[in-house]
Design a protein around this motif. Structure first.
Motif, short mmCIF file in Angstrom:
data_model
loop_
_atom_site.label_atom_id
_atom_site.label_comp_id
_atom_site.label_asym_id
_atom_site.label_seq_id
_atom_site.Cartn_x
_atom_site.Cartn_y
_atom_site.Cartn_z
N UNK A 18 47.43 31.78 34.05
CA UNK A 18 47.90 30.50 34.60
C UNK A 18 48.52 30.71 35.98
N UNK A 19 49.35 31.74 36.10
CA UNK A 19 50.01 32.01 37.39
C UNK A 19 49.02 32.41 38.48
N UNK A 20 47.99 33.18 38.11
CA UNK A 20 46.98 33.59 39.08
C UNK A 20 46.15 32.39 39.53
N UNK A 21 45.77 31.53 38.59
CA UNK A 21 44.99 30.35 38.95
C UNK A 21 45.79 29.40 39.83
N UNK A 22 47.11 29.37 39.65
CA UNK A 22 47.96 28.54 40.51
C UNK A 22 47.91 29.02 41.96
N UNK A 23 47.58 30.30 42.17
CA UNK A 23 47.43 30.86 43.52
C UNK A 23 45.97 30.86 43.97
N UNK A 24 45.12 30.12 43.26
CA UNK A 24 43.69 30.01 43.58
C UNK A 24 42.97 31.35 43.54
N UNK A 25 43.32 32.19 42.58
CA UNK A 25 42.65 33.47 42.38
C UNK A 25 41.74 33.32 41.17
N UNK A 26 40.48 33.69 41.34
CA UNK A 26 39.52 33.60 40.24
C UNK A 26 39.84 34.67 39.20
N UNK A 27 39.92 34.24 37.94
CA UNK A 27 40.27 35.16 36.86
C UNK A 27 39.25 35.07 35.73
N UNK A 28 39.25 36.09 34.91
CA UNK A 28 38.48 36.05 33.67
C UNK A 28 39.29 36.74 32.59
N UNK A 92 28.03 40.08 31.23
CA UNK A 92 27.74 40.56 29.87
C UNK A 92 28.88 40.22 28.91
N UNK A 93 30.12 40.35 29.38
CA UNK A 93 31.26 39.98 28.54
C UNK A 93 31.25 38.48 28.23
N UNK A 94 30.96 37.68 29.25
CA UNK A 94 30.90 36.22 29.05
C UNK A 94 29.83 35.86 28.03
N UNK A 95 28.66 36.48 28.15
CA UNK A 95 27.57 36.22 27.21
C UNK A 95 27.97 36.61 25.80
N UNK A 96 28.58 37.79 25.66
CA UNK A 96 29.02 38.27 24.34
C UNK A 96 30.02 37.31 23.71
N UNK A 97 31.01 36.88 24.48
CA UNK A 97 32.05 35.98 23.95
C UNK A 97 31.43 34.64 23.55
#
Length: 156
Positions: A18-28, A92-97
């Protein structure tokens, strides 16, 4: 921009995201459903696939400023430099999840199950009939058929 790995303090992955996204940083943050047991019930809860790790897509310069974010413990290094994760590994992680999320735990007749909470805690039985939110179990130990909530049992 590359994908990097941050190590977070214990159980802080979602807050760091949440804190990273508030700084407009792409996260996964890969999450999966996991059964968690309380004294009176079992509930499916979203848990991080990799506890205490979060992936960020940023520049090397900006990466070093992320120490300032509350909950970030350190940057993960490999061979003396920040570890870079390739885009195809993130995909690949996204597909697996996504594929794992589509799978649901279904109970069929003759499945062996264990009651994990409630008055029949630790009793094992065979599924006689599976309903929408209840199971009819035959408990061989005591020779009776009982009805239990679906969220009170796990497959053996």
């Amino acid at each position: 921009m590359n994908w990097y790995v941050l190590y977070t303090t214990a159980k802080a992955e979602k807050q760091v995201e949440i804190r990273l996204k508030a700084r407009d940083i792409e996260t996964y943050l890969p999450l999966h459903l996991c059964p968690r047991k309380w004294s009176d019930r079992v509930k499916m809860v979203e848990m991080p696939l990799f506890p205490s790790y979060i992936f960020v897509k940023t520049t090397d310069e900006q990466l070093r400023t992320l120490y300032q974010i509350n909950g970030v413990a350190r940057i993960v290094y490999y061979n003396g430099s920040p570890a870079i994760v390739r885009q195809k590994e993130i995909d690949a992680m996204r597909t697996f999840v996504e594929k794992a999320r589509e799978k649901s735990c279904t109970f069929l007749s003759d499945d062996e199950v264990k009651v994990v909470c409630g008055p029949l805690k630790n009793v094992q039985g065979k599924v006689v009939k599976a309903g929408k939110d209840k199971l009819i179990l035959f408990v061989e130990q005591i020779g009776v058929t009982v009805c239990v909530q679906l969220n009170q049992v796990v497959k053996k």
